[in-house]
Design a protein around this motif. Structure first.
Motif, PDB file in Angstrom:
ATOM      1  N   LEU A  83       0.813  -1.207   0.000  1.00 42.92           N
ATOM      2  CA  LEU A  83       0.000   0.000   0.000  1.00 42.92           C
ATOM      3  C   LEU A  83       0.855   1.269   0.000  1.00 42.92           C
ATOM      4  O   LEU A  83       0.333   2.369  -0.058  1.00 42.92           O
ATOM      5  N   VAL A  84       2.185   1.129   0.082  1.00 41.63           N
ATOM      6  CA  VAL A  84       3.088   2.265   0.218  1.00 41.63           C
ATOM      7  C   VAL A  84       3.716   2.608  -1.124  1.00 41.63           C
ATOM      8  O   VAL A  84       4.144   1.733  -1.866  1.00 41.63           O
ATOM      9  N   THR A  85       3.777   3.910  -1.432  1.00 40.61           N
ATOM     10  CA  THR A  85       4.503   4.381  -2.612  1.00 40.61           C
ATOM     11  C   THR A  85       5.389   5.536  -2.176  1.00 40.61           C
ATOM     12  O   THR A  85       4.927   6.472  -1.518  1.00 40.61           O
ATOM     13  N   SER A  86       6.668   5.488  -2.545  1.00 42.08           N
ATOM     14  CA  SER A  86       7.616   6.480  -2.047  1.00 42.08           C
ATOM     15  C   SER A  86       8.773   6.646  -3.019  1.00 42.08           C
ATOM     16  O   SER A  86       9.218   5.684  -3.643  1.00 42.08           O
ATOM     17  N   MET A  87       9.291   7.885  -3.122  1.00 40.15           N
ATOM     18  CA  MET A  87      10.493   8.162  -3.900  1.00 40.15           C
ATOM     19  C   MET A  87      11.399   9.062  -3.080  1.00 40.15           C
ATOM     20  O   MET A  87      10.988  10.130  -2.625  1.00 40.15           O
ATOM     21  N   CYS A  88      12.648   8.622  -2.874  1.00 39.92           N
ATOM     22  CA  CYS A  88      13.617   9.412  -2.127  1.00 39.92           C
ATOM     23  C   CYS A  88      14.915   9.504  -2.933  1.00 39.92           C
ATOM     24  O   CYS A  88      15.555   8.488  -3.213  1.00 39.92           O
ATOM     25  N   LEU A  89      15.290  10.726  -3.308  1.00 37.78           N
ATOM     26  CA  LEU A  89      16.538  10.993  -4.027  1.00 37.78           C
ATOM     27  C   LEU A  89      17.398  11.976  -3.239  1.00 37.78           C
ATOM     28  O   LEU A  89      18.292  12.611  -3.800  1.00 37.78           O
TER      29      LEU A  89
END
Length: 564
Positions: free
Chosen positions: A476-482
């Protein structure tokens, strides 16, 4: 033919259909009926009197329906009501079923105490009360007459059992499941004389004791052993278990134990096992396909050995939070892994090209190590099933490869805290699992259908300024880390199309220009753009970010822009 013409029928099996409504009353016309299986439907409401008048009925299976009424007054030898909505205490009338051999009311909402009436069921062989809300004290007298019992399953209740230390069970069980009972603090000595035990679950049972030598030397060979979430200590030289071992979250020390060559599931996480992996991994006697190996959170040291050729059935490997060093061995890439987690070790080097052969990978977590080189283009080219890619806190450099945009199932992308340069790819808009719920066909959920795989599947995610651990909710999780890289250029307006993204962190880079108005179209719960070189006005579309639910620091920009 009408069912009214089947008076001589002895057995009816209507299981696993889509039947609904109340149980029909016309079964009374089948007076010689011995077996009635209505399990796996949507039957509900009250139980008709016709069932109580079937004098020959011996086997009744109403499990996995929506029954909410007690049917214990029916004279039976086998009664299964598992997986319904039955509430209240277990009726004392159960004790009148003198011929009852099989009684299963697991996965209901039963409460009250463990009834004394079970002591009257001298013919009882299987008793399953698991996953209810029973509480109170269970005494030796509850079992005094159950000399034929072979299965005692009552996990996930709030029961306490502390018999006299010299008490000996009056029966020889094959299955004992008492997880979440209070059995401690001493290790139960009443197990010592069980000669037929094959399945044992005493997880989370309040046991804080040394694992006794006599237990490891029991003449029986277990198929399933679960002692997880206790405070057991000691050194384990060997485990005589054929299928499944779970010793997670105890205080075991010493080298890894010798295991049965055909063992399929081995979970030793969160203990203090130390030393190398070599003897376990490179044992030439390994025969069967180990499917799940989790030894995270221990004190393992040395390199991961390059002899995984005997592990071709392995689908889940978690070695995170240890002291492992060296490079990823090439032979790991020849496995058909779904999950590879080496987070938080001291490993280094470039990623071996053989990993591109692991085309079934769903989760690849190599974060918090010292890996270097460019992020390989083959990750996007070959690992098409990836849903989680975390390379956080390493020494990767170069640009983000455009091929990453081909990962249609990617839900979590974490490349934070590296030395990655260049611009943010505009083609990130092609990451369809972050853009459209209809494209979120999760390989992870397909893989984790079985309970044993759910035990295995966990990962960590840096989200909303903290580290969260996800298991069954991971899909259920969506994430983007740059964050904390050397990314340059403007924030692509194309990121605004990732409307299902919950967390976006681009902080600590060299990004310039305006904040794209399209960011306001997203459903973000966390947004961090701090420590960049952004300028201009805050887009008016930010008033649409109704999903932000963290502290005021959820939205972070540079000081000269805004400090919300």
């Amino acid at each position: 033919m009408s069912i009214f013409g089947l008076q001589g029928l002895l057995s009816i099996d209507l299981s696993s259909n889509s039947l609904e409504g109340p149980i029909p009353d016309y079964f009374r016309n089948i007076s010689f009926l011995e077996v009635l299986d209505l399990s796996g439907n949507s039957l509900n409401s009250s139980t008709p009197n016709s069932l109580f008048s079937l004098n020959h009925l011996q086997f009744l299976n109403l499990s996995s329906n929506e029954i909410d009424q007690d049917v214990s007054e029916i004279l039976l030898t086998h009664l299964s009501l598992a997986g319904n909505n039955i509430s209240g205490p277990i009726p004392l009338s159960i004790g009148e079923l003198s011929s009852l051999k099989f009684f299963d009311v697991s996965e209901n909402q039963l409460n009250g105490t463990f009834p004394q009436c079970f002591g009257q069921l001298k013919s009882l062989e299987t008793l399953d009360l698991g996953c209810n809300q029973l509480e109170g004290v269970v005494s030796e007298t509850h079992f005094s007459n159950l000399t034929r019992l072979t299965t005692l399953a009552a996990s996930q209740n709030r029961l306490r059992f502390q018999p006299n230390s010299s008490w000996i069970l009056p029966f020889q069980c094959r299955i004992i499941k008492l997880g979440q009972w209070h059995l401690g603090p001493k290790f139960p000595r009443w197990l010592k004389f069980q000669k037929n035990l094959s399945v044992l679950d005493m997880s989370d049972a309040g046991i804080s004791d040394i694992l006794p030598t006599w237990f490891l030397n029991l003449s029986t060979q277990f198929e399933y052993l679960n002692l997880s979430y206790n405070q057991l200590t000691g050194w384990i030289s060997h485990l005589n278990v054929r299928e499944f071992v779970d010793l997670r979250s105890n205080r075991f020390t010493g080298p890894l134990p010798r295991v049965f060559p055909a063992l399929k599931f081995l979970m030793l996480s969160n203990n203090s096992f130390s030393g190398p992996l070599f003897e376990l991994v490179c044992n030439p006697l390994r025969k069967g396909p180990m499917e799940c190996l989790s030894i995270k959170g221990n004190l393992l040291s040395g390199e991961i050995p390059d002899c995984w050729n005997h592990w071709r059935g392995l689908v889940y490997l978690n070695l995170e939070n240890n002291n492992l060093t060296g490079k990823i061995p090439p032979s790991l890439g020849h496995l058909n892994l779904s999950v590879l987690n080496l987070r938080n070790n001291d490993m280094f080097g470039e990623l071996p090209s053989t990993l591109q052969l692991s085309t079934s990978l769903i989760i690849l977590d190599l974060s918090d190590n010292h890996f270097s080189g460019s992020v390989p283009t083959w990750i996007g080219d070959k690992l098409s099933k990836l849903e989680i890619l975390s390379l956080r806190s390493n020494s990767f450099d170069g640009h983000i490869p455009q091929k990453i945009c081909q990962l249609q199932s990617l839900r979590i992308l974490d490349l934070g805290n590296n030395n990655i340069s260049g611009s943010i790819p505009k083609c990130f808009s092609n990451l369809s699992a972050m853009a459209n719920k209809s494209n979120q066909n999760s390989y992870m959920f397909q893989w984790s259908i079985t309970l044993t795989n759910l035990f295995c599947m966990r990962t960590l995610l840096v989200l909303k300024g903290r580290v969260d651990e996800y298991s069954t909710t991971l899909g259920l999780v969506t994430s983007m880390c740059l964050s904390i890289n050397r990314l340059i250029g403007e924030i692509p307006k194309e990121l605004g199309s990732l409307v299902e993204l919950q967390s976006l962190n681009l902080s600590g880079n060299l990004l310039i220009g305006n904040i794209p108005d399209e960011i306001g179209n997203m459903k973000l719960e966390s947004l961090d753009l701090s420590m960049n070189q952004l300028n201009g006005e805050i887009p008016s579309s930010f008033s649409n970010l109704n999903f932000l639910n963290h502290k005021p620091t959820t939205i972070k920009f540079i000081d000269k822009l805004c400090e919300v």
